[in-house]
Design a protein around this motif. Structure first.
Motif, PDB file in Angstrom:
ATOM      1  N   TRP A 122       0.864  -1.189   0.000  1.00  0.00           N
ATOM      2  CA  TRP A 122       0.000   0.000   0.000  1.00  0.00           C
ATOM      3  C   TRP A 122       0.895   1.232   0.000  1.00  0.00           C
ATOM      4  O   TRP A 122       1.272   1.752   1.035  1.00  0.00           O
ATOM      5  N   LYS A 123       1.243   1.683  -1.201  1.00  0.00           N
ATOM      6  CA  LYS A 123       2.157   2.812  -1.346  1.00  0.00           C
ATOM      7  C   LYS A 123       1.380   4.129  -1.215  1.00  0.00           C
ATOM      8  O   LYS A 123       0.255   4.235  -1.695  1.00  0.00           O
ATOM      9  N   GLY A 124       1.988   5.111  -0.565  1.00  0.00           N
ATOM     10  CA  GLY A 124       1.374   6.441  -0.468  1.00  0.00           C
ATOM     11  C   GLY A 124      -0.012   6.413   0.138  1.00  0.00           C
ATOM     12  O   GLY A 124      -0.943   7.020  -0.407  1.00  0.00           O
ATOM     13  N   CYS A 125      -0.157   5.736   1.264  1.00  0.00           N
ATOM     14  CA  CYS A 125      -1.484   5.575   1.856  1.00  0.00           C
ATOM     15  C   CYS A 125      -2.121   6.915   2.227  1.00  0.00           C
ATOM     16  O   CYS A 125      -3.337   7.093   2.076  1.00  0.00           O
ATOM     17  N   LEU A 150      -2.332   7.479  12.657  1.00  0.00           N
ATOM     18  CA  LEU A 150      -1.266   6.917  11.805  1.00  0.00           C
ATOM     19  C   LEU A 150       0.135   7.302  12.312  1.00  0.00           C
ATOM     20  O   LEU A 150       0.970   6.414  12.546  1.00  0.00           O
ATOM     21  N   PRO A 151       0.435   8.589  12.548  1.00  0.00           N
ATOM     22  CA  PRO A 151       1.773   8.917  13.089  1.00  0.00           C
ATOM     23  C   PRO A 151       1.992   8.362  14.493  1.00  0.00           C
ATOM     24  O   PRO A 151       3.118   8.029  14.868  1.00  0.00           O
ATOM     25  N   GLU A 171       9.751   8.477   6.174  1.00  0.00           N
ATOM     26  CA  GLU A 171      10.110   9.217   4.947  1.00  0.00           C
ATOM     27  C   GLU A 171       8.857   9.510   4.124  1.00  0.00           C
ATOM     28  O   GLU A 171       8.665  10.620   3.611  1.00  0.00           O
ATOM     29  N   ASP A 172       7.980   8.518   4.013  1.00  0.00           N
ATOM     30  CA  ASP A 172       6.745   8.660   3.237  1.00  0.00           C
ATOM     31  C   ASP A 172       5.820   9.690   3.888  1.00  0.00           C
ATOM     32  O   ASP A 172       5.246  10.552   3.204  1.00  0.00           O
ATOM     33  N   GLY A 212       7.650  14.389  14.356  1.00  0.00           N
ATOM     34  CA  GLY A 212       8.844  15.147  13.973  1.00  0.00           C
ATOM     35  C   GLY A 212       9.093  15.194  12.477  1.00  0.00           C
ATOM     36  O   GLY A 212      10.258  15.238  12.053  1.00  0.00           O
ATOM     37  N   VAL A 213       8.019  15.201  11.662  1.00  0.00           N
ATOM     38  CA  VAL A 213       8.213  15.183  10.202  1.00  0.00           C
ATOM     39  C   VAL A 213       7.732  16.467   9.525  1.00  0.00           C
ATOM     40  O   VAL A 213       7.837  16.595   8.303  1.00  0.00           O
TER      41      VAL A 213
END
Length: 913
Positions: A122-125, A150-151, A171-172, A212-213
């Protein structure tokens, strides 16, 4: 589950019973049955069907919770080709159930988040979810809920996704973070008067700050930051919204702790928080304590974040000292709960300044600490209408204890003596109300020990005045005065002429019920510090000990008095110690005999723990200096007490708590006389082994380790101690081999390997030549997986010390024998041990245990480096390379690099660093 897949009506019936059965036994049966269902493979399908049925809140909540739990703990059960269908099904459920209950939405959001983190395909959810739902207003609440959890789940201990996958996810999420914030800005602007939506927006933003993103420059100029501070500045903001906004600002401040890297965002937050001072004062005026507490949390977090800059460049740039003013304004609030929020910051500030040890910087902060101490003294005041002594155990009592700790940590900035003198002068020169006097005495007691007592007339004067306090003063003042006297034991030791008036003062307190325990504690302190001076008062202490139960003492205070008496006893001439120890123990021994006689005649069982604990503290602290060749003065007394101890142990052998107290008492008795307890060795070991066969209390293993420590190097005792170990091991292994035996009995694991380690330290060849060693090693290897701090530490220490006996050439005659025996052990168990350690590090153990594992691996490598390198390579090759969700857990290069690091000479330094 037994009996195959249950029907939906049966599951529904069990859920109803769980929530609505009036019979607690029925609820318990339903809970157990549903727990079994959740662990089974059928849970996937049944949860999905219950969510489709949408029958009621209870069944849907159970199903959503089950789905979340299965994804967290049992995702490996599903074949990869089903993952997409599961994702689509969960998204369908959350959309269909979005209006049923918020708790169901949260459980499903967690399930979707945990699936996204594990499902590598599941890329780029984040992008997928925003694209799918952001244009539908009704879907926005659950979309933001998913984006919030999610985070939060990225670092969840429930998901063992591996460092590679975690890095890939972070990273995503960082890549899509601006998209998320833009969505949140839109929601906030469109929310209007929809407070619930704004709370969700702030919660979500806080979650992304915590990860922290978020981009520093993007956030510094973002509309959402402005909205946050507008909400906090508005007087009419509701309590719930205010709390959500405060949490978000605190998360943002925590995220920029490395201020230099986040300078643009740091400046915006700095100015934003400073702008809240007026709003704080408004909240105080309106007596809105919830908002006041929120503002204080924000101010404290600001100070924590800018602590380094404040200390390095006070008053300059981002070291602006106005932030300390904010905290001192909060310290002026009448409610003590407000200032308490800032305590951790003041601790850290004190710690930083102490390490810097720069007098010029100290002078800058001294006035702030003086103002803080002034506020703390005021907050420690009891109510003027308070009756009796200060309470230690209520919330206010605990607050005062925390104040005492804080004062001790920061007093060096003001100067202990300077502060003490100022406090004393307020009492000496004025005539303050009793509650002010008591609070000042309380702060003085906190700092008394940090003052040099040598040739200090002020301290002597304080002591002289305190012991002259009339009995007519408020009881709380007398109570705290007694505490102060106890803290001034060093002053009394330097001024022995004060001993008599001090003891007379304390004896008055000891006879009054409300003051008895605090007076006993003060006498204990004086005995500990003034042992030589107190020797002349030993008879008085002995009289108190004989009449201990006639005073209204807490258990702790009574034991403390006996400890103090024992410490003084140890300073008496050797020829007097035996008689005095006998007198001191007589009261407890007589009480134990009386209980045994009562129990024998009535058939009932009385609790002897009070008397056992008192004997234990006497033995523990009676440590006279005995020269080589002299008979230990306590030896005869302990031999005479043994029969009653033995009888007590037998009478209560089925009660773990009492047996533990017996073993503790015997342990200190053995430690007290050392080799002088040799005549007790055989009867004690015989009784321990006999009881342990029927009641395997782990404290017998611990007591065994004490015996091995004392006698393991005595040639004539080694075989007997080995027989004891073998006899204790058999029931222990039977206990630990039961289903979940290791997990259910961590104390037994801990104590078994303490015993085995003592044998390794005292008589390694005896143990290595025995037949039991193979079983102990196998048990140790199995126990390495145990996630229990003490037990795991004992296991690792045993393995490390065992191998170390074959590594260190200590010039003992048996070194070559030891080395050969360890070689045989490693040949037989080395590969299994290394593989197990690597697997437990990856899949079982928390990070704090890893240095202990590293020590074991290091010893194996030092013992036989080439063989260890092969064992390690084999262990690493056996690790899974992919998760159930298809994510790469470890690359070949990572395994190769790890092997090189471990087998390099810097390995130990890396792991300890």
């Amino acid at each position: 589950m037994e009996g195959g897949k249950p029907t939906l009506p049966l599951v529904y019936q069990a859920v109803q019973a769980l929530y609505h059965d009036p019979d607690p036994a029925g609820k318990e049966r339903a809970s157990v049955w549903l727990g079994e269902l959740q662990r089974s493979m059928y849970a996937w399908e049944i949860s999905d069907q219950l969510l489709q049925m949408k029958q009621d809140v209870e069944s849907c909540y159970f199903a959503a919770q089950t789905m979340k739990m299965k994804i967290q703990t049992s995702f490996y059960e599903l074949p990869p080709e089903t993952h997409t269908a599961l994702r689509d099904s969960l998204l369908s459920h959350i959309q269909n159930l979005k209006d049923l209950s918020p708790i169901i939405v949260t459980q499903l959001a967690l399930a979707i988040a945990d699936l996204a983190l594990q499902m590598a395909s599941w890329k780029g959810c984040v992008h997928t979810l925003i694209e799918k739902y952001s244009n539908d207003v009704s879907s926005m609440p659950f979309l933001i809920e998913i984006l919030t959890v999610l985070p939060e789940e990225v670092h969840s201990r429930s998901l063992r996704i591996g460092a590679n996958r975690r890095s890939e996810i972070i990273e995503d999420l960082a890549y899509y973070s601006t998209t998320v914030v833009t969505l949140l800005v839109t929601c906030a602007e469109k929310s209007g008067h929809d407070e619930k939506m704004l709370i969700k927006v702030f919660r979500c933003l806080g979650s992304w700050f915590n990860l922290g993103v978020l981009d520093n420059n993007f956030m510094a100029n973002n509309q959402l930051l402005m909205i946050l501070f507008q909400v906090l500045q508005r007087d009419e903001t509701s309590t719930n919204l205010h709390e959500a906004a405060s949490d978000c600002v605190c998360s943002a401040l925590y995220a920029i702790e490395n201020v230099a890297v986040h300078m643009s965002l740091a400046m915006q937050l700095f100015q934003g928080v400073l702008s809240l001072e007026t709003a704080y004062h408004m909240a105080v005026a309106r007596e809105d304590l919830d908002k006041v507490l929120n503002y204080c949390r924000i101010f404290t977090e600001l100070c924590e974040t800018f602590l380094e800059m404040t200390v390095r460049t006070p008053g300059q740039g981002m070291g602006d000292l106005r932030i300390l003013e904010l905290l001192l304004i909060c310290a002026g609030h009448p409610q003590y709960e407000v200032v308490e929020i800032s305590f951790n910051f003041w601790y850290r500030l004190g710690e930083h300044l102490y390490k810097m040890n720069d007098p010029a910087i100290h002078r800058v902060f001294k006035p702030y600490i003086q103002r803080l101490l002034h506020s703390l003294a005021r907050h420690c005041q009891l109510d003027p209408d308070h009756e009796g002594v200060p309470e230690d155990t209520d919330d206010f009592g605990e607050f005062r204890m925390r104040v005492s700790d804080l004062v001790k940590d920061v007093i060096f900035l003001v100067g202990s003596m300077e502060c003490f003198s100022q406090l004393y002068s307020t009492l000496k020169e004025g005539n303050p109300p009793w509650e002010v006097t008591e609070a000042v005495l309380f702060i003085m007691a906190s700092i008394a020990k940090s003052i040099d007592p040598e040739n200090n007339p002020t301290l002597t004067e304080v002591l002289e005045q305190v012991v002259l306090l009339p009995e007519t003063v408020h009881l709380a003042v007398r109570y705290t005065s007694i505490e102060l006297v106890g803290e001034m034991s060093e002053v009394i030791d330097r001024n022995p002429c004060m001993l008599d008036p001090v003891l007379n003062f304390l004896m008055k307190g000891l006879r009054e019920k409300p003051l008895a325990s605090v007076a006993a504690k003060a006498i204990h302190n004086i005995c500990s510090v003034c042992r030589d001076h107190m020797a002349q008062h030993f008879q008085g202490l002995l009289n108190i000990a004989r009449l201990l139960d006639s005073f209204a003492l807490s258990t702790e205070a009574a034991v403390g008095l006996l400890k103090g008496t024992a410490l003084v006893l140890a300073r008496l001439p050797l020829e007097k110690i035996a008689e005095c120890l006998n007198d001191l123990c007589a009261v407890q021994v007589m009480a134990l005999r009386k209980l045994l006689a009562q129990d024998s005649s009535s058939g009932k069982s009385s609790d002897p723990t009070v008397w056992l604990d008192r004997l234990a503290v006497i033995f523990r602290h009676t440590n006279p200096i005995v020269e080589n060749g002299q008979t230990h003065p306590c030896q005869t007394v302990i031999q005479e007490i043994w029969p009653v101890m033995s009888e007590t142990l037998n009478a209560h052998q089925n009660d773990n708590r009492i047996v533990e107290r017996c073993c503790r008492c015997l342990r200190f008795a053995v430690r007290c006389v050392g080799k002088g307890s040799a005549c007790l060795l055989q009867p004690l070991v015989t009784q321990m082994v006999s009881v342990y066969q029927v009641y395997p209390h782990s404290c017998f293993l611990y007591l065994g380790s004490i015996l091995v420590d004392e006698y393991g190097m005595e040639e004539g005792c080694r075989q007997g101690l080995l027989d004891m170990l073998q006899a204790l091991c058999m029931p222990t292994f039977q206990l630990l081999e039961q289903p979940n035996g290791l997990r259910n009995h961590p104390d037994t694991v801990d104590d078994l390997f303490r015993l085995a380690t003592r044998f390794v330290q005292r008589s390694p060849v005896t143990l290595l030549n025995s037949s039991i060693i193979v079983h102990i090693i196998q048990c140790a290897i199995a126990s390495t997986t145990l996630d229990h701090r003490d037990a795991n530490c004992s296991v690792m220490k045993f393995i490390r010390d065992l191998i170390h006996t074959g590594v260190t050439n200590d010039h003992e005659d048996d070194f070559e024998a030891r080395k050969g025996l360890i070689g045989q052990v490693m040949e037989q168990h080395g590969q299994q041990l290394v593989t197990q350690l690597i697997n437990t590090c990856c899949f079982c153990l928390p990070p704090y245990t890893l240095p202990d594992v590293a020590e074991v691996l290091w010893e194996i490598m030092v013992f036989d480096r080439p063989t260890f390198c092969r064992w390690l390579e084999t262990a690493l090759k056996g690790l899974p390379k992919e998760t159930a969700g298809g994510a790469v857990t470890v690359t070949h290069k990572q395994l190769t690099d790890f092997h090189k690091q471990v087998t390099s000479h810097g390995f130990r330094r890396i792991l300890r660093g």
